[in-house]
Design a protein around this motif. Structure first.
Motif, short mmCIF file in Angstrom:
data_model
loop_
_atom_site.label_atom_id
_atom_site.label_comp_id
_atom_site.label_asym_id
_atom_site.label_seq_id
_atom_site.Cartn_x
_atom_site.Cartn_y
_atom_site.Cartn_z
N LEU A 125 0.85 -1.19 0.00
CA LEU A 125 0.00 0.00 0.00
C LEU A 125 0.89 1.24 0.00
N HIS A 126 0.52 2.26 -0.77
CA HIS A 126 1.34 3.47 -0.76
C HIS A 126 0.51 4.68 -1.18
N ASN A 127 1.04 5.85 -0.88
CA ASN A 127 0.44 7.12 -1.30
C ASN A 127 1.49 8.01 -1.96
N LEU A 128 2.44 7.39 -2.65
CA LEU A 128 3.57 8.12 -3.20
C LEU A 128 3.15 9.07 -4.32
N PRO A 129 3.77 10.25 -4.37
CA PRO A 129 3.47 11.18 -5.47
C PRO A 129 4.22 10.78 -6.73
N LEU A 130 3.74 11.28 -7.87
CA LEU A 130 4.53 11.14 -9.09
C LEU A 130 5.72 12.09 -9.02
N PRO A 131 6.88 11.68 -9.49
CA PRO A 131 8.03 12.59 -9.47
C PRO A 131 7.85 13.71 -10.47
N ASP A 132 8.64 14.78 -10.30
CA ASP A 132 8.53 15.92 -11.21
C ASP A 132 9.66 15.92 -12.25
N TYR A 133 10.28 14.75 -12.46
CA TYR A 133 11.37 14.69 -13.43
C TYR A 133 11.01 13.81 -14.63
N ASP A 134 9.72 13.73 -14.95
CA ASP A 134 9.27 12.88 -16.05
C ASP A 134 9.92 13.23 -17.39
N GLU A 135 10.18 14.52 -17.62
CA GLU A 135 10.68 14.93 -18.93
C GLU A 135 12.08 14.40 -19.22
N THR A 136 12.83 14.07 -18.18
CA THR A 136 14.20 13.59 -18.38
C THR A 136 14.45 12.23 -17.75
N GLY A 137 13.57 11.79 -16.86
CA GLY A 137 13.89 10.63 -16.05
C GLY A 137 14.89 11.04 -14.97
N LEU A 138 15.18 10.13 -14.06
CA LEU A 138 16.12 10.43 -12.98
C LEU A 138 17.54 10.22 -13.50
N VAL A 139 18.24 11.31 -13.69
CA VAL A 139 19.57 11.28 -14.30
C VAL A 139 20.66 11.15 -13.24
N GLY A 140 21.56 10.19 -13.43
CA GLY A 140 22.78 10.13 -12.65
C GLY A 140 22.66 9.61 -11.23
#
Length: 469
Positions: A159-174
């Motif tokens: 179960l979770h209530n995690l938000p969507l990340p705000d880095y969708d345009e690039t993905g998580l870099v590095g």
């Protein structure tokens, strides 16, 4: 490419898979035989969505992998050219399905997902995939079009209530190495409190979200629930710092989203939350704890059950309970990749034409900060002069340090002011003379500044102090 644009592109490909399956296979041998073991699963999914009878084909409820595998199994019914393409492109599907699941099931995107998806889809011959061809044309014709779509969370194993990340345009870099290391530490379970520390804008929140989703999707089910709350009450935009409406201002307010994840009507106290979590293995993620400090976290920690573990982001940390996970700035290579990917994804005119040398200078002046890079690009997109933005980063610096500065003790403020005025490295014994304070007083201030990532030592742990760049 944004998540929404990727969504409609992948959805078009899926619709082609299903329509070709119906056209060439179902029409020959019937739906139940064509779908095989997938028939009952697709029928059950159709029933859950309230569709019965002949209103919709059961094949419409197959996902990408199921549909493509069925095309492969039944290649004898396909036109020879199409059958050959389905067979030869099978190896490409593994990565495409992984990207599809992240896009459509509300999971953090990885660096390169967008480019990889488009590249893989372009390998399919257009005449066999009419919906894919149409959607590619529409996206090219209107780069600013943002479809209205909703990613559906598939739930994962917790179960979770995690938000969507705000880095969708690039993905998580590095940050792949850090995600793996921190996920391993959490699953090991030796430390009940892990704190991601580092300077403002370095990507602590982004890392925490990525790690939390890794835990949710872990088939070994290390936790019954992964619950998120944030004490962030400001955000940095191209126009400056703005307040976040309804943001929690203390640990009691931050506890409400944790309880609401279990019961939508939860409005209780921390003690009520403790009762709700009793008997559950839970990972609680608290973002931006520095806005309230470690003392308030102690209230939460001491009242919640021992079965609760914690992942925290904070510039300062919480003290005796924690194991710290210091987060370093992005490497120059990763900073450049983030800059290039973000500018390309948003089609920012002006920045897309600057030289490689200029790009290196920009990310260096922005201290390889993910937040700084995004802020700079968005501000240029909004019409601001890039040269002036680099020279005058007041908004960025204020956002990154204000919450920490306001919580500093007097000794830390005095030391920080002295460093700022002098503008050079300062030895500890110099502070004693300059400020006319005792060694103990100076050391208390220095320790607080180091914990808050506002200063760093040059050389050994007893070396000179300089302002954090």
């Amino acid at each position: 490419m944004t998540r929404a644009r990727l969504y409609v592109l992948l959805d078009a490909f899926e619709r082609d898979i299903r329509s070709n399956l119906v056209r060439y296979v179902v029409s020959e041998i019937g739906e139940e035989q064509a779908l095989g073991e997938s028939y009952s699963r697709a029928d059950e999914k159709r029933s859950r969505e309230g569709v019965n009878g002949s209103g919709a084909s059961i094949a419409d409820y197959l996902d990408m992998r199921e549909g493509y595998d069925l095309l492969n199994i039944n290649r004898r019914f396909l036109p020879s050219e199409y059958a050959d393409e389905v067979r030869t492109q099978t190896l490409s599907l593994d990565r495409l399905v992984s990207i599809r699941n992240r896009v459509m099931h509300a999971r953090p995107l990885l660096a390169g997902d967008s480019d990889a998806a488009v590249s893989l889809l372009l390998q399919f011959q257009a005449r066999n995939w009419p919906e894919l061809k149409r959607m590619l044309g529409q996206l090219r014709a209107d780069p600013s079009w943002e479809p209205l779509v909703t990613a559906v969370d598939d739930g994962g194993f917790a179960l979770h209530n995690l938000p969507l990340p705000d880095y969708d345009e690039t993905g998580l870099v590095g940050r792949a190495k850090e995600v793996s290391e921190l996920t391993g530490l959490i699953k090991r379970g030796r430390e009940p409190v892990l704190t991601i520390t580092g300077e403002g804008g370095i990507g602590k929140t982004a890392l925490a979200i990525a790690v939390a989703y890794e835990i949710v999707d872990d088939a070994s089910r290390p936790f019954d629930a992964v619950l998120w709350t944030s004490l962030k009450h400001e955000k940095l935009t191209a126009g400056g710092v703005v307040n976040i409406a309804g943001a929690a201002r203390d640990i009691t307010g931050a506890a409400l989203p944790l309880g609401a994840a279990l019961d939508a009507g939860f409005e209780g106290s921390i003690r009520d939350l403790a009762s709700a979590l009793e008997g559950l293995d839970v990972l609680v993620v608290v973002d931006n704890l520095e806005t309230v400090g470690g003392a308030e976290f102690t209230t939460l920690y001491e009242q919640l059950p021992d079965s609760v573990s914690y992942l925290i982001t904070s510039r300062i940390g919480v003290g005796q309970y924690e194991r710290r996970f210091p987060l370093a700035p992005l490497s120059k290579k990763d900073s450049l990749r983030l800059f290039n990917d973000f500018v390309r994804a948003r089609h920012i005119q002006g920045l897309d034409r600057i030289s490689s040398e200029a790009r290196v200078q920009v990310v260096t002046r922005l201290r390889n900060s993910p937040l700084g890079i995004r802020w700079f690009a968005l501000a240029v997109e909004a019409g601001n002069d890039p040269v002036q933005l680099i020279r005058h980063q007041d908004q960025l610096l204020e956002f990154c340090v204000r919450s920490v500065y306001e919580s500093l003790e007097a000794s830390a403020r005095e030391v920080l002011s002295a460093l700022s005025i002098l503008g050079r490295s300062v030895r500890v014994d110099e502070f004693i003379v300059l400020l006319e304070r005792s060694m103990d007083y100076i050391n208390v201030g220095l320790q607080e500044l180091v914990r808050g990532s506002l200063v760093r030592r040059e050389g050994s742990s007893s070396g000179d102090l300089v302002l954090q760049p």
